[in-house]
Design a protein around this motif. Structure first.
Motif, PDB file in Angstrom:
ATOM      1  N   ASP A 193      52.846  60.411  70.077  1.00 21.76           N
ATOM      2  CA  ASP A 193      52.775  60.219  68.625  1.00 21.76           C
ATOM      3  C   ASP A 193      51.783  59.129  68.236  1.00 21.76           C
ATOM      4  O   ASP A 193      51.778  58.669  67.109  1.00 21.76           O
ATOM      5  CB  ASP A 193      54.169  59.910  68.045  1.00 21.76           C
ATOM      6  N   LEU A 194      50.931  58.722  69.184  1.00 18.16           N
ATOM      7  CA  LEU A 194      49.938  57.687  68.887  1.00 18.16           C
ATOM      8  C   LEU A 194      48.641  58.003  69.612  1.00 18.16           C
ATOM      9  O   LEU A 194      48.661  58.382  70.788  1.00 18.16           O
ATOM     10  CB  LEU A 194      50.470  56.323  69.359  1.00 18.16           C
ATOM     11  N   LEU A 195      47.526  57.861  68.912  1.00 22.83           N
ATOM     12  CA  LEU A 195      46.230  58.055  69.552  1.00 22.83           C
ATOM     13  C   LEU A 195      45.191  57.220  68.829  1.00 22.83           C
ATOM     14  O   LEU A 195      45.408  56.765  67.707  1.00 22.83           O
ATOM     15  CB  LEU A 195      45.833  59.536  69.540  1.00 22.83           C
ATOM     16  N   ARG A 196      44.056  57.016  69.497  1.00 25.37           N
ATOM     17  CA  ARG A 196      42.934  56.296  68.886  1.00 25.37           C
ATOM     18  C   ARG A 196      41.688  57.157  69.013  1.00 25.37           C
ATOM     19  O   ARG A 196      41.447  57.766  70.044  1.00 25.37           O
ATOM     20  CB  ARG A 196      42.713  54.951  69.588  1.00 25.37           C
ATOM     21  N   THR A 197      40.917  57.173  67.937  1.00 29.12           N
ATOM     22  CA  THR A 197      39.660  57.933  67.943  1.00 29.12           C
ATOM     23  C   THR A 197      38.488  56.967  68.116  1.00 29.12           C
ATOM     24  O   THR A 197      38.659  55.758  68.016  1.00 29.12           O
ATOM     25  CB  THR A 197      39.446  58.662  66.603  1.00 29.12           C
ATOM     26  N   ASN A 198      37.306  57.544  68.311  1.00 26.04           N
ATOM     27  CA  ASN A 198      36.085  56.734  68.191  1.00 26.04           C
ATOM     28  C   ASN A 198      35.802  56.590  66.692  1.00 26.04           C
ATOM     29  O   ASN A 198      36.659  56.915  65.867  1.00 26.04           O
ATOM     30  CB  ASN A 198      34.925  57.369  68.973  1.00 26.04           C
ATOM     31  N   ARG A 199      34.596  56.119  66.343  1.00 28.37           N
ATOM     32  CA  ARG A 199      34.245  55.967  64.920  1.00 28.37           C
ATOM     33  C   ARG A 199      34.366  57.332  64.243  1.00 28.37           C
ATOM     34  O   ARG A 199      33.812  58.315  64.704  1.00 28.37           O
ATOM     35  CB  ARG A 199      32.812  55.434  64.815  1.00 28.37           C
ATOM     36  N   VAL A 200      35.114  57.373  63.149  1.00 24.18           N
ATOM     37  CA  VAL A 200      35.354  58.636  62.448  1.00 24.18           C
ATOM     38  C   VAL A 200      34.139  59.014  61.605  1.00 24.18           C
ATOM     39  O   VAL A 200      33.525  58.163  60.965  1.00 24.18           O
ATOM     40  CB  VAL A 200      36.624  58.538  61.562  1.00 24.18           C
ATOM     41  N   HIS A 201      33.788  60.298  61.642  1.00 26.00           N
ATOM     42  CA  HIS A 201      32.749  60.844  60.753  1.00 26.00           C
ATOM     43  C   HIS A 201      33.463  61.335  59.500  1.00 26.00           C
ATOM     44  O   HIS A 201      34.206  62.309  59.549  1.00 26.00           O
ATOM     45  CB  HIS A 201      32.003  61.994  61.432  1.00 26.00           C
ATOM     46  N   TRP A 202      33.291  60.613  58.394  1.00 29.95           N
ATOM     47  CA  TRP A 202      33.926  60.981  57.129  1.00 29.95           C
ATOM     48  C   TRP A 202      33.000  61.911  56.365  1.00 29.95           C
ATOM     49  O   TRP A 202      31.792  61.708  56.345  1.00 29.95           O
ATOM     50  CB  TRP A 202      34.238  59.738  56.303  1.00 29.95           C
ATOM     51  N   ILE A 203      33.541  62.911  55.701  1.00 28.72           N
ATOM     52  CA  ILE A 203      32.717  63.920  55.034  1.00 28.72           C
ATOM     53  C   ILE A 203      32.303  63.487  53.623  1.00 28.72           C
ATOM     54  O   ILE A 203      31.119  63.376  53.335  1.00 28.72           O
ATOM     55  CB  ILE A 203      33.437  65.287  55.029  1.00 28.72           C
ATOM     56  N   ALA A 204      33.266  63.216  52.734  1.00 28.82           N
ATOM     57  CA  ALA A 204      32.928  62.927  51.335  1.00 28.82           C
ATOM     58  C   ALA A 204      32.736  61.439  51.084  1.00 28.82           C
ATOM     59  O   ALA A 204      31.802  61.031  50.411  1.00 28.82           O
ATOM     60  CB  ALA A 204      34.007  63.483  50.417  1.00 28.82           C
ATOM     61  N   TYR A 250      43.106  65.530  57.113  1.00 29.80           N
ATOM     62  CA  TYR A 250      43.149  66.317  55.879  1.00 29.80           C
ATOM     63  C   TYR A 250      44.002  65.649  54.823  1.00 29.80           C
ATOM     64  O   TYR A 250      44.999  65.006  55.139  1.00 29.80           O
ATOM     65  CB  TYR A 250      43.783  67.695  56.145  1.00 29.80           C
ATOM     66  N   LYS A 251      43.593  65.832  53.549  1.00 28.84           N
ATOM     67  CA  LYS A 251      44.444  65.550  52.382  1.00 28.84           C
ATOM     68  C   LYS A 251      44.532  66.881  51.661  1.00 28.84           C
ATOM     69  O   LYS A 251      43.517  67.390  51.181  1.00 28.84           O
ATOM     70  CB  LYS A 251      43.796  64.519  51.457  1.00 28.84           C
ATOM     71  N   GLY A 252      45.706  67.490  51.651  1.00 28.30           N
ATOM     72  CA  GLY A 252      45.831  68.841  51.102  1.00 28.30           C
ATOM     73  C   GLY A 252      44.968  69.782  51.933  1.00 28.30           C
ATOM     74  O   GLY A 252      45.015  69.745  53.160  1.00 28.30           O
ATOM     75  N   ASP A 253      44.139  70.584  51.274  1.00 29.51           N
ATOM     76  CA  ASP A 253      43.266  71.525  51.988  1.00 29.51           C
ATOM     77  C   ASP A 253      41.928  70.900  52.363  1.00 29.51           C
ATOM     78  O   ASP A 253      41.127  71.524  53.045  1.00 29.51           O
ATOM     79  CB  ASP A 253      42.983  72.761  51.106  1.00 29.51           C
ATOM     80  N   GLU A 254      41.656  69.697  51.872  1.00 27.98           N
ATOM     81  CA  GLU A 254      40.353  69.078  52.078  1.00 27.98           C
ATOM     82  C   GLU A 254      40.290  68.368  53.429  1.00 27.98           C
ATOM     83  O   GLU A 254      41.132  67.527  53.745  1.00 27.98           O
ATOM     84  CB  GLU A 254      40.068  68.069  50.963  1.00 27.98           C
ATOM     85  N   CYS A 255      39.274  68.710  54.216  1.00 30.61           N
ATOM     86  CA  CYS A 255      39.048  67.989  55.469  1.00 30.61           C
ATOM     87  C   CYS A 255      38.323  66.689  55.126  1.00 30.61           C
ATOM     88  O   CYS A 255      37.257  66.699  54.520  1.00 30.61           O
ATOM     89  CB  CYS A 255      38.219  68.816  56.444  1.00 30.61           C
ATOM     90  N   LEU A 256      38.935  65.552  55.489  1.00 31.67           N
ATOM     91  CA  LEU A 256      38.358  64.244  55.188  1.00 31.67           C
ATOM     92  C   LEU A 256      37.303  63.845  56.209  1.00 31.67           C
ATOM     93  O   LEU A 256      36.346  63.161  55.900  1.00 31.67           O
ATOM     94  CB  LEU A 256      39.459  63.174  55.193  1.00 31.67           C
ATOM     95  N   GLY A 257      37.531  64.257  57.464  1.00 36.22           N
ATOM     96  CA  GLY A 257      36.611  63.881  58.529  1.00 36.22           C
ATOM     97  C   GLY A 257      37.268  64.069  59.882  1.00 36.22           C
ATOM     98  O   GLY A 257      38.388  64.568  59.974  1.00 36.22           O
ATOM     99  N   SER A 258      36.544  63.646  60.927  1.00 38.74           N
ATOM    100  CA  SER A 258      37.085  63.807  62.268  1.00 38.74           C
ATOM    101  C   SER A 258      36.523  62.744  63.205  1.00 38.74           C
ATOM    102  O   SER A 258      35.492  62.128  62.925  1.00 38.74           O
ATOM    103  CB  SER A 258      36.755  65.196  62.820  1.00 38.74           C
ATOM    104  N   GLY A 259      37.219  62.553  64.302  1.00 35.23           N
ATOM    105  CA  GLY A 259      36.776  61.627  65.335  1.00 35.23           C
ATOM    106  C   GLY A 259      37.252  62.107  66.695  1.00 35.23           C
ATOM    107  O   GLY A 259      38.284  62.775  66.794  1.00 35.23           O
TER     108      GLY A 259
END
Length: 126
Positions: A14-25, A83-92
């Motif tokens: 239930d815990l993880l860390r990403t690299n720098r996140v690529h945010w879309i908007a 995601y927030k609702g259907d919108e993808c915020l970004g990924s890492g």
């Protein structure tokens, strides 16, 4: 590691860390910058159900992701999408994962015994 079954607690985390996140908007979302934390949803496999989570922003742009309920088979190298609702915020890219549910359960069951490294600090091996 091979778990004894598909649903063994060792496969859930239930815990993880990403690299720098690529945010879309928004780079990163204003709420995350302001509060340093943000509730949203997460997935790491295409078409898996979204899992509620809390993101915690690190200074280097990476995030800690705390899942509301543990997810199965999270693996470093996979991508976490937010995601927030259907919108993808970004990924890492997932860099690190926390202890498994199995490990956490074992820790609760076992009496607190010092780990070998802790003993070695107290009594150096000769």
């Amino acid at each position: 590691f091979k778990a004894p079954s598909r649903d063994h607690p060792a496969l859930y985390r239930d815990l993880l860390r990403t690299n720098r996140v690529h945010w879309i908007a928004e780079e990163p979302p204003a709420e995350l910058v302001r509060e340093k934390m943000m509730e949203c949803h997460f997935r790491f496999r295409h078409q898996m159900a979204l899992v509620p989570c809390v993101l915690t922003l690190n200074q280097d742009g990476s995030v800690w992701v705390t899942l509301v309920k543990p997810a199965r088979a999270i693996t470093p190298g996979q991508f976490a999408a937010f995601y927030k609702g259907d919108e993808c915020l970004g990924s890492g890219k997932i860099l690190r994962i926390g202890p498994s549910v199995y490990t956490l359960q074992q820790g609760k069951i076992r009496e607190e015994t010092p780990k070998k490294e802790e003993i070695d600090k107290i009594e150096p091996a000769t």
